[in-house]
Structures are given as structure tokens and as C-alpha cells.
Design an enzyme around this catalytic site. Structure first.
Site, PDB file in Angstrom:
ATOM      1  N   HIS A 180       0.933  -1.322   0.028  1.00 46.00           N
ATOM      2  CA  HIS A 180       0.068   0.075   0.166  1.00 46.00           C
ATOM      3  C   HIS A 180       1.029   1.186   0.064  1.00 46.00           C
ATOM      4  O   HIS A 180       1.619   1.430   1.122  1.00 46.00           O
ATOM      5  CB  HIS A 180      -0.748  -0.134   1.257  1.00 46.00           C
ATOM      6  CG  HIS A 180      -1.821   1.252   1.434  1.00 46.00           C
ATOM      7  ND1 HIS A 180      -2.043   1.679   2.674  1.00 46.00           N
ATOM      8  CD2 HIS A 180      -2.179   2.047   0.675  1.00 46.00           C
ATOM      9  CE1 HIS A 180      -2.719   2.704   2.706  1.00 46.00           C
ATOM     10  NE2 HIS A 180      -3.028   3.005   1.370  1.00 46.00           N
ATOM     11  N   GLY A 304      -7.407  -4.848   5.363  1.00 46.90           N
ATOM     12  CA  GLY A 304      -7.785  -4.605   6.927  1.00 46.90           C
ATOM     13  C   GLY A 304      -6.639  -4.100   7.333  1.00 46.90           C
ATOM     14  O   GLY A 304      -5.805  -3.472   6.864  1.00 46.90           O
ATOM     15  N   HIS A 327     -12.224   1.237   0.468  1.00 49.91           N
ATOM     16  CA  HIS A 327     -10.814   0.975   0.235  1.00 49.91           C
ATOM     17  C   HIS A 327     -10.327   0.298   1.187  1.00 49.91           C
ATOM     18  O   HIS A 327      -9.009  -0.010   1.187  1.00 49.91           O
ATOM     19  CB  HIS A 327     -10.175   2.151  -0.303  1.00 49.91           C
ATOM     20  CG  HIS A 327      -9.777   3.241   0.742  1.00 49.91           C
ATOM     21  ND1 HIS A 327     -10.752   3.430   2.119  1.00 49.91           N
ATOM     22  CD2 HIS A 327      -8.690   3.568   1.424  1.00 49.91           C
ATOM     23  CE1 HIS A 327      -9.883   4.278   2.897  1.00 49.91           C
ATOM     24  NE2 HIS A 327      -8.649   4.249   2.537  1.00 49.91           N
TER      25      HIS A 327
END
Length: 398
Positions: A180, A304, A327
Site C-alpha cells: 500500500h 484490513g 478501500h
């Protein structure tokens, strides 16, 4: 579960996919919906929570205008994931620790960037001509860049906050790599510069807004095309940044694991961005601030927290969400509140079984600071279908 509630405003409604919305986020959503160029409605995803100017977890369709602060300062932030040909039996405790150490050594995190000798110059070079044109037209950008001026060295780096790199296992015990990140310091600098320009434009035109962070550029205005060029540049840079990091992580894994290949399509998707799309009979600008595109068949990633499950999903193309979905889990408390509420012992307990940092420096990212990801997924089962369920075994935080 379809839309859980609708917030009526004097302009367009806000359609919300959760009952878990605090009063400040409601007000922020109402502020956005009050803008005169909002198209049809505002959609709030089930991970919705307070942001700067615009609510994180919101989808905003606009006629001939863009709100830079709604796109945000981490332009193009998003996820990339791929499945490998090896399974859980390749990941013993020693291998997991070596992977954590190798990835931490090979991918700069936080404010760190690659040293000059290790900069990914070939990957960064295609971005240079357009950036040079932007700085020629807006020389003030050079001051805005400041300490972020080594944008070449930031290609293939993680950043801080909630950015992460994970090695995960899916429901069949297959290994996945997921990370990410966004457009790093250069994207932040571009965004901050144009957000301030939008504020100044509003003051000069004496346009009164419910929130000063909702300054906007209209099509045809002096800065509109330049902002569109800058935001598209940063989105492309973010996409390439994730690809470069994925290559670095896979190379790190190959040093400590049996031979493997990538066995599924690599999913690389933004969740902070703006794009031109067609919805409810009109061509509009769609800003997804903490939301992924989920047209019918689109593949997406919904993570998560650092101790919870993540999901690889396929979009269902729900027009009411402007073909979008959540998202991630979404924060339920601020970073400062999380630091006050939890201890290192709480962090160790909530990340049991995951090789990761467990010190006070990442308490603000503790799973308890986030909404329950399974509740988020349940609230949006009309937006996506789950293809794979991932659980991390290694997590490198920014």
C-alpha cells in the site's frame, strides 16, 4: 446490504453504506453535497470517516469542476497485490524473520528514500519531461518541493502512516504479496501547491464555502488544466512506484524462499484519485477519496489493519456507488487517540502470529484503531464479491 441511510441536504442527497458515521463526518459529507456542481448525489462507503475537506471513503461526481483537497495530498495512493506459486510450507519462522529483515533493508520506509547509487533512475526517467514543463509554468512548485525535490530517489519507496508491505496467505494457504503506497513526497508537494491555489482563487472571487478546504477549480479557469496535468502525473507516478516496490519485494523473497513465479494477474488500483467517467447520463469528474473503482469485473484490493484479514474482490458495477467500493477498514479513532488508548502489550496481542514491528512507534496503526473489516465487507455486499481472503504473516510498516 444496500444503502443503509440517506442524508438529505439542500442540494443533493448523500447515500451511505453504513450506520457507523460520526457527526463530524456527517457534517463534512453535507458540506460536500452543498457544492453547486455536485452530480446526482454523494456516495459514502462503509469505511467512511473524517478527512480534510472531504470525507475519506467518499465518492464525489462533479460537473466541470474538481476539488483538489477531495483528491487529497497522497495523490494516487492505492494497493498492488499478486499471488505466488508457493504455499505456506515454504514459510517457516526463520524464513519469515529473514523476509521481514530483507524487505526492511531493500525498501526505504517512512521519510527514507533510495541513496543516489540505488535510485531507480530508469523507472523515474519517463516522468521527468512533464514534471519539468510543470515547474517551468509554475516555478513556485520548486519551493513547494523543498526537501521532496529528490523525487527520483523516492521511486520504489513506501512512505509512512498507514502504508505497508505484507506477505499473506489466502484461504488455500497460497502465498501473496501485497503493498500500500502512493505518490510519495512529490505527490504531496504537487497536491499542497494546488490546494493552496484553489483556496486563493476562492478568496479572490469572494466565493464563500462551508469549509475552506473545499476550494475548487472550474473547467476553463486559469489553473484547471494545470491541476489535471499534475494530478494525472502523480497518479501515474504512484502506479509505477507500487510496481517498482513489488519488484523489490519479490527480489527480496527470492533470496530466502524456494523458486517461485507469479501465478495470477497483478492487481494494481488507486483509491485516492480523480478520473473522467460517465454516470447518470453525464460525463463527469469522479473523485474517489478512499474508495476503489468497482465496475462489473474490476479487480480490487480491500485491506484490513496490520492484524486483520484483507480481501481481493471483483466489482459488481453498482451505479448508486458510481461503480465504487470501500478501500479498507477505515479508521475509527485518530492516531493520537489510538496512542493514548493502547499499549505495546495491546499491540503484541492484536498482532499475534504476524512478524512485524510491535513497538510504540506503530501503536497508532494498531488493529483496534480501525473499523472491523468484516463488517465493512458485509455492508457492501452489493458492491463487490470476494475472490480471495488474505491474512498477513509478515507486515512491514511505513
Amino acid at each position: 446490504m444496500p444503502i443503509r441511510q440517506t442524508l438529505k441536504t439542500s442540494n443533493v442527497p448523500v447515500r451511505i453504506w453504513t450506520d457507523d458515521v460520526d457527526d463530524n463526518s456527517r457534517q463534512q459529507l453535507a458540506n460536500i453535497a452543498s457544492l453547486p456542481f455536485i452530480h446526482h448525489h454523494v456516495a459514502a462507503m462503509p469505511d467512511v470517516h473524517l478527512g480534510i475537506g472531504a470525507t475519506i471513503g467518499s465518492v464525489i461526481a462533479t460537473h466541470k469542476a474538481i476539488v483538489p483537497a477531495a483528491v487529497g495530498v497522497d495523490i494516487g495512493c492505492g494497493m498492488v497485490a499478486c499471488r505466488l506459486s508457493i504455499g505456506a510450507n515454504a514459510l517457516d519462522e526463520k524464513a519469515l524473520k529473514r523476509i521481514f529483515e530483507q524487505v526492511s533493508a531493500d525498501v526505504p520506509v517512512g521519510r527514507a528514500q533510495h541513496e543516489d547509487g540505488r535510485a531507480l533512475i530508469l523507472a523515474a526517467r519517463p516522468f521527468e519531461p512533464r514534471l519539468e514543463l510543470m515547474t517551468q509554468k509554475h516555478p513556485q512548485l520548486l519551493k513547494s518541493f523543498g526537501k521532496f525535490s529528490k523525487w527520483v530517489n523516492q521511486m520504489g519507496t513506501l512512505g509512512g502512516g498507514n502504508h505497508f508491505i505484507e506477505v499473506c496467505l489466502d484461504e488455500s494457504d497460497q502465498v501473496w504479496v501485497m503493498l500500500h503506497s502512493g505518490s510519495r513526497g512529490i505527490g504531496n508537494a504537487l497536491a499542497s501547491y494546488f490546494i493552496e491555489l484553489a483556496r486563493c482563487d476562492m478568496e479572490r472571487q469572494q466565493i464563500h464555502l462551508p469549509d475552506r478546504d473545499l476550494g475548487y477549480f472550474k473547467e476553463g479557469s486559469v489553473h484547471f488544466d494545470d491541476y489535471v496535468e499534475a494530478v494525472h502525473w502523480a497518479q501515474e507516478y504512484a502506479f509505477a512506484n507500487r510496481e517498482c516496490m513489488m519488484n523489490l519485494v519479490l527480489a527480496a523473497l527470492r533470496r530466502h524462499l524456494p523458486a517461485f513465479s507469479v501465478t495470477s494477474e497483478v492487481v494494481n488500483c488507486h483509491h485516492n484519485y480523480v478520473a473522467r467517467e460517465h454516470h447518470y447520463g453525464a460525463d463527469v469528474w469522479v473523485t474517489r477519496k478512499g474508495a476503489i473503482r468497482a465496475r462489473a469485473g474490476d479487480l480490487g484490493i480491500i485491506p484490513g489493519s496490520m492484524g486483520a484479514r484483507s480481501y481481493i474482490v471483483r466489482g459488481m458495477g453498482n451505479p448508486e456507488s458510481f461503480d465504487s467500493s470501500a478501500h479498507g477498514a477505515g479508521r475509527r479513532m485518530s492516531r493520537n487517540a489510538a496512542t493514548r488508548a493502547f499499549t505495546e502489550a495491546d499491540l503484541r496481542r492484536q498482532t499475534e502470529g504476524v512478524v512485524c514491528r510491535k513497538d510504540k512507534g506503530v501503536i497508532d496503526e494498531i488493529p483496534g484503531a480501525y473499523k472491523d473489516i468484516d463488517t465493512v465487507m458485509d455492508n457492501q455486499r452489493d458492491l463487490t464479491e470476494v475472490l480471495h481472503t488474505l491474512k498477513q504473516v509478515v507486515c512491514v510498516k511505513g
